[in-house]
Design an enzyme around this catalytic site. Structure first.
Site, PDB file in Angstrom:
ATOM      1  N   THR A  67      30.762  71.788-104.719  1.00 25.74           N
ATOM      2  CA  THR A  67      31.743  70.973-104.221  1.00 25.74           C
ATOM      3  C   THR A  67      33.239  71.303-105.025  1.00 25.74           C
ATOM      4  O   THR A  67      33.398  72.309-105.758  1.00 25.74           O
ATOM      5  CB  THR A  67      31.259  69.389-104.570  1.00 25.74           C
ATOM      6  OG1 THR A  67      32.446  68.547-103.870  1.00 25.74           O
ATOM      7  CG2 THR A  67      31.318  69.070-105.932  1.00 25.74           C
ATOM      8  N   LYS A  71      34.613  75.692-104.003  1.00 24.96           N
ATOM      9  CA  LYS A  71      33.958  76.049-102.633  1.00 24.96           C
ATOM     10  C   LYS A  71      34.480  77.483-102.254  1.00 24.96           C
ATOM     11  O   LYS A  71      33.866  78.195-101.730  1.00 24.96           O
ATOM     12  CB  LYS A  71      34.342  75.192-101.411  1.00 24.96           C
ATOM     13  CG  LYS A  71      33.772  73.751-101.688  1.00 24.96           C
ATOM     14  CD  LYS A  71      33.862  72.909-100.188  1.00 24.96           C
ATOM     15  CE  LYS A  71      33.177  71.623-100.390  1.00 24.96           C
ATOM     16  NZ  LYS A  71      33.499  71.028 -99.067  1.00 24.96           N
ATOM     17  N   ASP A 108      29.213  72.353 -93.895  1.00 24.69           N
ATOM     18  CA  ASP A 108      30.101  71.159 -93.646  1.00 24.69           C
ATOM     19  C   ASP A 108      29.989  70.689 -92.068  1.00 24.69           C
ATOM     20  O   ASP A 108      29.819  69.649 -91.773  1.00 24.69           O
ATOM     21  CB  ASP A 108      31.537  71.286 -94.241  1.00 24.69           C
ATOM     22  CG  ASP A 108      31.682  70.815 -95.465  1.00 24.69           C
ATOM     23  OD1 ASP A 108      31.176  69.755 -95.659  1.00 24.69           O
ATOM     24  OD2 ASP A 108      32.609  71.585 -96.129  1.00 24.69           O
ATOM     25  N   GLY A 132      43.216  68.201 -88.280  1.00 21.83           N
ATOM     26  CA  GLY A 132      43.157  68.909 -89.847  1.00 21.83           C
ATOM     27  C   GLY A 132      42.404  70.177 -89.785  1.00 21.83           C
ATOM     28  O   GLY A 132      41.430  70.416 -89.605  1.00 21.83           O
ATOM     29  N   ALA A 133      43.214  71.068 -90.421  1.00 20.88           N
ATOM     30  CA  ALA A 133      42.785  72.660 -90.314  1.00 20.88           C
ATOM     31  C   ALA A 133      42.682  73.287 -91.705  1.00 20.88           C
ATOM     32  O   ALA A 133      42.747  74.160 -92.020  1.00 20.88           O
ATOM     33  CB  ALA A 133      43.593  73.658 -89.499  1.00 20.88           C
ATOM     34  N   GLY A 134      42.073  71.887 -92.652  1.00 22.84           N
ATOM     35  CA  GLY A 134      41.875  72.328 -94.216  1.00 22.84           C
ATOM     36  C   GLY A 134      40.455  72.946 -94.186  1.00 22.84           C
ATOM     37  O   GLY A 134      39.946  73.349 -93.170  1.00 22.84           O
ATOM     38  N   GLY A 135      39.743  72.669 -95.310  1.00 16.22           N
ATOM     39  CA  GLY A 135      38.529  73.185 -95.711  1.00 16.22           C
ATOM     40  C   GLY A 135      37.524  72.506 -94.525  1.00 16.22           C
ATOM     41  O   GLY A 135      36.684  73.374 -94.114  1.00 16.22           O
ATOM     42  N   GLY A 247      32.337  58.779 -91.387  1.00 18.53           N
ATOM     43  CA  GLY A 247      32.399  59.861 -92.408  1.00 18.53           C
ATOM     44  C   GLY A 247      30.876  59.766 -93.298  1.00 18.53           C
ATOM     45  O   GLY A 247      30.345  60.898 -93.508  1.00 18.53           O
TER      46      GLY A 247
HETATM   47  P1  NAD Z   1      41.989  69.926 -97.241  1.00 18.88           P
HETATM   48  O1  NAD Z   1      43.141  69.473 -97.977  1.00 18.88           O
HETATM   49  O2  NAD Z   1      41.330  71.172 -97.384  1.00 18.88           O
HETATM   50  O3  NAD Z   1      42.562  69.768 -95.673  1.00 18.88           O
HETATM   51  C1  NAD Z   1      43.060  68.687 -95.079  1.00 18.88           C
HETATM   52  C2  NAD Z   1      44.228  69.074 -93.930  1.00 18.88           C
HETATM   53  O4  NAD Z   1      44.613  67.807 -93.360  1.00 18.88           O
HETATM   54  C3  NAD Z   1      45.237  70.002 -94.460  1.00 18.88           C
HETATM   55  O5  NAD Z   1      45.326  70.991 -93.804  1.00 18.88           O
HETATM   56  C4  NAD Z   1      46.447  68.773 -93.942  1.00 18.88           C
HETATM   57  O6  NAD Z   1      47.575  69.581 -93.735  1.00 18.88           O
HETATM   58  C5  NAD Z   1      45.883  68.155 -92.945  1.00 18.88           C
HETATM   59  N1  NAD Z   1      46.658  67.019 -92.583  1.00 18.88           N
HETATM   60  C6  NAD Z   1      46.802  66.175 -93.513  1.00 18.88           C
HETATM   61  N2  NAD Z   1      47.753  64.992 -92.708  1.00 18.88           N
HETATM   62  C7  NAD Z   1      47.415  65.318 -91.453  1.00 18.88           C
HETATM   63  C8  NAD Z   1      48.082  64.643 -90.191  1.00 18.88           C
HETATM   64  N3  NAD Z   1      48.720  63.570 -90.137  1.00 18.88           N
HETATM   65  N4  NAD Z   1      47.613  65.243 -88.944  1.00 18.88           N
HETATM   66  C9  NAD Z   1      46.988  66.522 -89.006  1.00 18.88           C
HETATM   67  N5  NAD Z   1      46.632  67.097 -90.116  1.00 18.88           N
HETATM   68  C10 NAD Z   1      46.867  66.327 -91.397  1.00 18.88           C
HETATM   69  O7  NAD Z   1      40.989  68.697 -97.353  1.00 18.88           O
HETATM   70  P2  NAD Z   1      39.282  68.796 -96.888  1.00 18.88           P
HETATM   71  O8  NAD Z   1      38.683  69.299 -98.254  1.00 18.88           O
HETATM   72  O9  NAD Z   1      39.369  69.746 -95.363  1.00 18.88           O
HETATM   73  O10 NAD Z   1      39.082  67.306 -96.713  1.00 18.88           O
HETATM   74  C11 NAD Z   1      39.408  66.594 -95.836  1.00 18.88           C
HETATM   75  C12 NAD Z   1      38.639  65.070 -95.649  1.00 18.88           C
HETATM   76  O11 NAD Z   1      37.258  65.272 -95.517  1.00 18.88           O
HETATM   77  C13 NAD Z   1      38.769  64.356 -97.033  1.00 18.88           C
HETATM   78  O12 NAD Z   1      39.295  62.845 -96.726  1.00 18.88           O
HETATM   79  C14 NAD Z   1      37.259  64.534 -97.571  1.00 18.88           C
HETATM   80  O13 NAD Z   1      37.348  63.261 -98.397  1.00 18.88           O
HETATM   81  C15 NAD Z   1      36.629  64.597 -96.423  1.00 18.88           C
HETATM   82  N6  NAD Z   1      35.323  65.061 -96.524  1.00 18.88           N
HETATM   83  C16 NAD Z   1      34.165  64.364 -95.815  1.00 18.88           C
HETATM   84  C17 NAD Z   1      32.786  64.833 -95.894  1.00 18.88           C
HETATM   85  C18 NAD Z   1      32.019  63.929 -95.152  1.00 18.88           C
HETATM   86  O14 NAD Z   1      30.657  64.275 -95.289  1.00 18.88           O
HETATM   87  N7  NAD Z   1      32.237  63.018 -94.601  1.00 18.88           N
HETATM   88  C19 NAD Z   1      32.636  65.934 -96.602  1.00 18.88           C
HETATM   89  C20 NAD Z   1      33.654  66.863 -97.177  1.00 18.88           C
HETATM   90  C21 NAD Z   1      34.807  66.283 -97.163  1.00 18.88           C
END
Ligand code: NAD
Length: 269
Positions: A67, A71, A108, A132-135, A247
């Site tokens: 985690t 990662k 994920d 959201g194009a993050g992790g 979530g």
């Molecule tokens: P991250 O920081 O890698 O990516 C987040 C992305 O969201 C970024 O690219 C950011 O630019 C974008 N973003 C922010 N505001 C935005 C908006 N208004 N519109 C569009 N895009 C926007 O984060 P991550 O690791 O991808 O995690 C994202 C979320 O997922 C966190 O809240 C985390 O807690 C949650 N999560 C949930 C689970 C689950 O099992 N439910 C598992 C892992 C992570």
């Protein structure tokens, strides 16, 4: 009770106190009368590489969930990666083979798809939007492509991130339409928020109100945010008559994928 023949799995990150996996896994192990335990491990960044090396020789440990913040960093230390972990350069689970080789995957996206299936939603052939194009968004988008969506749109406040992910997906899935322009929601059958927007008591929505006006009641709307369980986006979708996916449902469904990959639990915990 832990004894000399207890088999181990672990979850590694830093900090680690906030993770829910040990509770989920250990409850399941106990409920199924398995002599297995999940250990939460808080490793410093300097010790990560020697920790991974130690895993190779750790003979009563089946695998390790990875985690935040490791990662991406573990990728270069492993012996083999799944196709998606290689493409995403991100691993959230490691399996230790009997000969000590370490194999990495990122489930994920599979957890997200599984939660959908449990709600009766199948992504195959559907038009999907991932916000959201993050992790996590990248992993979900990749798994949606693997699951056979008919078209994918991506949105992120970071132009650079969204274009990089679109590029990655277009080369991994040639022929699949991948768009980074969203003018209306009316054509989507799945809308997934994979950004942190809506977390806590912010009350924020991840799309402009004007765009949300076009949300069709037939859409399946999902959120990765775990607290609150019903985010502002999910509340709006529910009021519109959409089916919703939370979530915590994804987190629980994913525990099955993590355990299955390590050979430690059934697919559905
Ligand atoms: P991250 O920081 O890698 O990516 C987040 C992305 O969201 C970024 O690219 C950011 O630019 C974008 N973003 C922010 N505001 C935005 C908006 N208004 N519109 C569009 N895009 C926007 O984060 P991550 O690791 O991808 O995690 C994202 C979320 O997922 C966190 O809240 C985390 O807690 C949650 N999560 C949930 C689970 C689950 O099992 N439910 C598992 C892992 C992570």
């Amino acid at each position: 009770m832990v004894n000399g023949s207890t088999e181990l799995v672990a979850i590694v990150g830093s900090p680690i106190a906030q993770v829910k996996s040990p509770e989920n896994f250990n409850r399941w192990f106990e409920g199924n009368a398995l002599n297995r335990v999940m250990l939460p491990i808080d490793i410093s960044a300097q010790a990560l590489s020697s920790f991974i090396d130690t895993l190779r020789g750790w003979q009563n440990l089946r695998g390790c969930v990875v985690t935040i913040p490791y990662k991406q960093q573990v990728v270069e230390h492993l012996d083999e990666l799944s196709e998606r972990a290689r493409a995403l350069r991100s691993v959230n689970v490691i399996r230790r083979e009997a000969d000590g080789r370490l194999i990495g995957d990122n489930v994920d996206g599979e957890g997200f798809l599984n939660a959908g299936r449990q709600q009766g939603f199948d992504a195959k052939g559907k038009r999907a939007l991932v916000i959201g194009a993050g992790g996590v968004g990248s992993a979900i988008a990749y798994s949606l492509c693997q699951a056979g969506v008919s078209a994918l749109s991506l949105s992120d406040v970071s132009h650079e991130r969204v274009e990089a992910l679109a590029q990655l997906l277009r080369s991994a899935f040639p022929g699949l339409p991948v768009s980074t322009r969203v003018d209306s929601l009316s054509q989507f059958e799945l809308i997934a928020n994979a950004s942190p927007v809506g977390m806590g008591d912010s009350g924020e929505l991840p799309l402009p109100q004007a765009l949300l006006q076009s949300l069709p009641a037939s859409a399946h709307v999902a959120d990765v945010v775990t607290a609150p369980e019903i985010t502002p986006l999910l509340a709006l979708a529910k009021a519109r008559g959409c089916s919703i996916q939370t979530g915590p449902q994804m987190a629980l469904a994913q525990a099955g994928n993590l355990g299955h990959f390590m050979g430690a639990t059934a697919l559905v915990l």
